[in-house]
Design a protein around this motif. Structure first.
Motif, short mmCIF file in Angstrom:
data_model
loop_
_atom_site.label_atom_id
_atom_site.label_comp_id
_atom_site.label_asym_id
_atom_site.label_seq_id
_atom_site.Cartn_x
_atom_site.Cartn_y
_atom_site.Cartn_z
N LEU A 126 0.83 -1.20 0.00
CA LEU A 126 0.00 0.00 0.00
C LEU A 126 0.87 1.25 0.00
O LEU A 126 0.62 2.21 -0.74
N LEU A 136 5.03 14.98 -10.36
CA LEU A 136 5.54 15.19 -11.72
C LEU A 136 4.53 15.96 -12.57
O LEU A 136 4.85 16.96 -13.20
N PHE A 137 3.27 15.48 -12.53
CA PHE A 137 2.29 16.03 -13.46
C PHE A 137 1.80 17.41 -13.03
O PHE A 137 1.39 18.20 -13.86
N ILE A 138 1.83 17.69 -11.72
CA ILE A 138 1.33 18.98 -11.27
C ILE A 138 2.27 20.09 -11.74
O ILE A 138 1.88 21.25 -11.85
N ALA A 139 3.53 19.70 -12.04
CA ALA A 139 4.49 20.70 -12.50
C ALA A 139 4.25 21.07 -13.97
O ALA A 139 4.85 22.00 -14.48
N LEU A 140 3.38 20.32 -14.65
CA LEU A 140 3.16 20.58 -16.07
C LEU A 140 2.11 21.66 -16.25
O LEU A 140 1.26 21.87 -15.39
N PRO A 141 2.15 22.36 -17.37
CA PRO A 141 1.16 23.41 -17.61
C PRO A 141 -0.18 22.81 -17.97
O PRO A 141 -0.52 22.68 -19.15
N MET A 142 -0.99 22.47 -16.99
CA MET A 142 -2.28 21.87 -17.26
C MET A 142 -3.16 22.83 -18.06
O MET A 142 -3.26 24.00 -17.74
N LEU A 196 3.99 10.47 -9.13
CA LEU A 196 3.38 10.86 -10.41
C LEU A 196 2.69 12.21 -10.27
O LEU A 196 2.78 13.07 -11.16
N PHE A 197 2.00 12.41 -9.14
CA PHE A 197 1.27 13.65 -8.93
C PHE A 197 2.24 14.83 -8.93
O PHE A 197 2.01 15.85 -9.59
N PHE A 230 3.82 1.49 -1.14
CA PHE A 230 4.45 1.62 -2.46
C PHE A 230 3.48 2.29 -3.44
O PHE A 230 3.85 3.21 -4.16
N ALA A 231 2.22 1.81 -3.44
CA ALA A 231 1.26 2.37 -4.38
C ALA A 231 1.02 3.85 -4.09
O ALA A 231 0.98 4.68 -5.01
N PHE A 244 4.03 5.84 -5.19
CA PHE A 244 4.10 5.95 -6.65
C PHE A 244 3.12 7.01 -7.14
O PHE A 244 3.46 7.84 -7.98
N ALA A 245 1.89 6.99 -6.57
CA ALA A 245 0.90 7.97 -6.99
C ALA A 245 1.37 9.38 -6.64
O ALA A 245 1.24 10.31 -7.45
#
Lengths: 232, 161, 490
Positions: free
Chosen positions: A8, A21-27, A18-19, A10-11, A14-15
């Protein structure tokens, strides 16, 4: 117990990774370099009102060929895994057949589903939808009668013919472009009038091949799994 | 769409991936494993669509037969990619389920731990090596089965179609 | 011609179940022969200049391109030849296999996907064809139809799908950052958009995803199970061919888009761990197939280490290691068709089947790296490449390679000792397996004899593979055969 908490953890980790990583992108404001170029020129050079269809069948046509091959490979592999065993006896009419409501409903729905399926396939270059979506509806139309009357299932041999010939037709359309000195899978026949049913060159033909192949393939897969019978 | 809505979608997509991966590491039932995989794939597909989203843009379909009015449209490439990814997922899941059906028939269980133990035992029996617990025992001492076990079922069947 | 290498096998695979029985037998091999000829042509032409074809006549960043350089041509040729040699046997154990058409279809699909992997210049297209190779591989791995094979394949399918999921997330990340999928376009965009922690995270995810098939450390737990239960020919295809193509896809990404030290070091460390775990587990293995599986993990680790070395020297070493493994491992798996099982039962097998035993000795010597066999040149290139790098991790990797060579020698000589021992085991000889691996042996010896001749083209291929600027220029200026389809939209 400890391994469960570890998994648990680990999951969740991992989430979280990823979060972050992706929150740094220009959504909402992606760069869309290739995408914008396609949006600008697709209507003129391919002629399909639905630009996603232009991407699926023209710009990235070979992806779609690969995708069809994956479905074919999966269906073949399922046949290889399940096919070797003697058939589970088909349920007799008494315990397998559906009731009055199911049988009548299926009779009413079957032609409707066929029409809707082909409509979605043939308008794939104009409206949302296309060969994959319509193909799934066709598969549903083929499988539904089996629920009502298990003894009347479509013949696997016919499905195999449809599936093989539709796949071959897709490739043959692609190869036909070679004869006109174009590259593999180049759309032919001109772009036509944007928004017309007969426009976008060979794209509707390709989508018809895709729809038939997907329909036959999925119906075959579902029938194959259904043949295993309840609680195998 | 508001900034909040986008973040909510992102959290939703990543949440699905996390739930799926947690399911893959925690579940032991073969059917649940396949379901967990499907959930995780749904999350990844949502993420992919999100990658093409543009603030205030419309679906990439030209209406009215004219290219003149240029409204902003979302990126069509991720939408095509998602279509591909979904179909791939369906194929793989069907195959995994077929394998699960056969595994259950052969070993009478859907529990991954039990199935794995049975598989290991079968491999060891087929190879004719001593089980791993007695690795120091002389391995040639036991009577050896024939080198290639004939497959458990090569039943007579219809010509492959 | 480039696209035909993919289209023809696919067409044949679709039509195979519909054809009459006689045509079924010959169509597959004929198509593969044609693909082999195409591959030779492509490799020959590419030594002058690589060729590019824009599928569907769309200019490159928009459409998908196939890029045929020397390495791609060579791999297309190798795919066709190896698939022909490992073509599923119609009568295993003497009786006809009723599922043979399905197996032939899947094998053709796998060959087509492999060719596309070697040629494709588009990130998502590579993902699609990687998946096709994977699904065909699952089907073939379950084809031995024993319960153990089905459980092993189920686990393989789950791990493979998890890997694909990670790769898809990685591709999403890269597309989100750079806005393109074309490798040449990405190579141009990378310095400003992808050489940061986000881009590298995307690379790591893709590496783990594609690493499943190339038996990368961390995601290779399927290999010993599947190779122990699948048919030997299928194991040979997966270990010999598919792993190399997945590796090639990773290498293209590394060379074109991520030529940064962090990415190389990632590959180096994972490769090193792969060598260590693989060779040590092979040392402990008690049965022939698992030993081959573990040693294959070790050798692919060596290939990862080689490709991690920056510049043409590393690429040349990597190509040499990969090609050597491509020749040796399928041959050994073919020998395992009859020799599968406990190593102890091989005792004295040299008396029953002297040719097979002699072939095994040849392959083992090449694996260890005894000159003048090709294995020696592969290891020599690898070690000299590593020695040319600054001390530290690179020299540690060299040390690991040298040490594990000793381990390799110990366990392989142990088997040779058993083969020529005085005791009597219980294995029979098998003519087909010996013929197949005999052809591989001829290839191996041929390579050894022509090593001086092969060095120059190999060097050229490595230079081409390393030439990012050339790749970008070629792809971006790819000629579109039609000027521009005339649209009649108002």
């Amino acid at each position: 117990m400890l391994t469960r908490y570890g998994s648990l953890l680990f999951a969740t980790g991992f989430a979280f990774l990823l979060f972050s990583l992706f929150i740094a992108l220009p959504m909402g404001e992606p760069p869309t370099l290739a995408g914008q170029a396609i949006l600008n020129e697709a209507a003129n050079s391919v002629g399909a009102a639905n630009i996603v269809t232009s991407v699926v069948l023209a710009y990235r046509g070979i992806d779609t060929l690969g995708e069809l091959s994956i479905l074919f490979a999966a269906a073949t592999a399922v046949g290889l895994v399940l096919g070797g065993q003697a058939r589970a006896p088909r349920p007799s009419k008494e315990d397998g057949a559906g009731g009055f409501i199911l049988q009548t409903g299926v009779d009413l729905l079957f032609p409707l589903l066929l029409v809707v399926g082909f409509y979605i396939i043939l308008h794939g270059h104009l409206t949302p939808g296309g060969g994959f979506q319509g193909g799934v509806v066709l598969a549903a139309a083929l499988v539904l009668p089996v629920l009502a009357r298990p003894e009347e299932s479509p013949s696997p041999a016919a499905l195999a013919w449809v599936e093989g010939l539709a796949g071959a037709a897709f490739i043959a359309t692609g190869l036909a472009a070679l004869a006109y000195d174009h590259a593999f899978l180049t759309p032919l026949l001109g772009a036509g009038q944007l928004g017309d049913l007969f426009s976008a060159g060979t794209l509707p033909l390709l989508y018809l091949a895709v729809g038939l192949k997907v329909g036959a393939e999925l119906a075959k897969l579902l029938l194959r799994l259904a043949e295993e019978g309840p609680a195998a | 769409m508001s900034e909040f809505g986008l973040v909510a979608l992102l959290v939703g997509a990543l949440g699905l991936i996390a739930i799926g991966i947690a399911g893959l590491v925690l579940a032991r039932n073969l059917f649940r494993l396949v379901l967990a995989l499907a959930v995780a794939e749904a999350g990844a597909n949502l993420l992919l669509v999100l990658a093409g989203f543009r603030q205030g843009a419309s679906a990439p379909i030209i209406e009215g037969g004219s290219t003149l009015h240029q409204v902003a449209m979302v990126d069509p490439i991720p939408q095509a990619m998602v279509l591909t990814a979904i179909v791939i997922g369906v194929g793989v899941q069907a195959l995994a389920l077929a394998l699960a059906v056969r595994a259950r028939e052969a070993y009478g269980s859907l529990d991954m731990d039990q199935l794995r133990a049975r598989m290991e035992a079968d491999i060891i029996a087929a190879a004719g090596t001593a089980p791993t617990t007695s690795q120091e025992a002389p391995s040639g001492a036991r009577p050896l089965p024939p080198p290639l076990p004939s497959p458990a079922r090569i039943a007579a069947e219809e010509p492959s179609s | 011609m480039i696209a035909l290498t993919v289209a023809l096998p696919l067409l044949a695979a679709f039509l195979l179940p519909l054809l009459p029985a006689l045509a079924r037998q010959f169509l597959g091999p004929l198509v593969l022969l044609a693909v082999a000829a195409f591959g030779l042509c492509l490799a020959g032409n590419a030594l002058d200049a690589p060729s590019v074809v824009a599928i569907g006549d769309f200019r490159p960043p928009l459409g998908i391109v196939f890029y045929a350089d020397g390495v791609a041509g060579l791999f297309v040729f190798a795919i066709a030849v190896v698939t022909l040699l490992l073509w599923p046997c119609a009568t295993p154990n003497g009786q006809p296999d009723p599922q043979i058409t399905r197996k032939h279809s899947l094998t053709l699909l796998m060959a087509a996907a492999s060719c596309a992997l070697a040629l494709s210049g588009d990130l998502f297209n590579i993902y699609v064809f990687y998946e096709l190779a994977a699904v065909a591989g699952y089907g073939l791995a379950a084809g031995s139809r024993t319960p153990a094979a089905q459980v092993a394949t189920f686990r393989f399918t789950l791990l493979g799908s998890l890997g694909s999921l990670l790769a898809l997330i990685g591709i999403t990340l890269i597309y989100f950052r750079a806005g393109s999928l074309n490798l040449a376009h990405l190579a141009e965009l990378a310095p400003s958009t992808l050489h940061d922690p986000l881009g590298l995270a995307g690379f790591l995810l893709i590496l783990l995803g594609f690493g499943v098939k190339s038996e990368l450390f961390l995601v290779n737990s399927w290999a010993p199970e599947v190779y122990a239960t699948a048919e030997s020919r299928v194991s040979a295809l997966l270990a010999g061919l598919i792993s190399k193509l997945a590796l090639l896809a990773v290498v293209r990404l590394l060379v074109l888009v991520f030529p940064v030290p962090e990415a190389s070091q990632l590959l180096l460390v994972l490769g090193m761990l792969g060598i260590l775990t693989g060779e040590l587990a092979a040392y402990r293995a008690r049965d022939f197939r698992r030993l081959l599986a573990w040693s294959s993990i070790g050798q692919l680790g060596a290939a990862f280490v080689a490709f991690a070395i920056p510049g043409p020297a590393g690429l040349m070493a990597g190509i040499a290691v990969a090609l050597h493994h491509l020749m040796v491992k399928p041959a050994l798996f073919l020998l395992a068709e009859r020799w599968g099982g406990n190593l102890a039962q091989l005792a004295g097998a040299a008396r029953n089947s002297p040719i097979a035993a002699a072939l095994f000795v040849l392959f083992a010597l090449s694996l260890i790296g005894v000159p003048p066999l090709p294995g020696f040149w592969a290891k020599y290139l690898l070690l000299s490449g590593l020695a040319g790098e600054p001390a530290g991790l690179w020299w540690l990797a060299g040390l690991v390679v040298l040490t594990t060579t000793v381990v390799e020698a110990v366990y392989l000589f142990r088997i040779i000792g058993t083969l020529y021992g005085h005791q009597q085991g219980s294995v029979m000889q098998s003519r087909t397996a010996t013929t197949g691996s005999g052809i591989f042996a001829l290839l191996l010896v041929g390579t050894a004899l022509s090593a001086p001749l092969l060095a120059a083209p190999l060097q050229k291929m490595a230079t081409q593979l390393a030439d990012t600027d050339g790749y970008v220029a070629q792809v971006i200026s790819a000629t579109i055969t039609a000027p521009q389809r005339s649209g009649t939209a108002p």
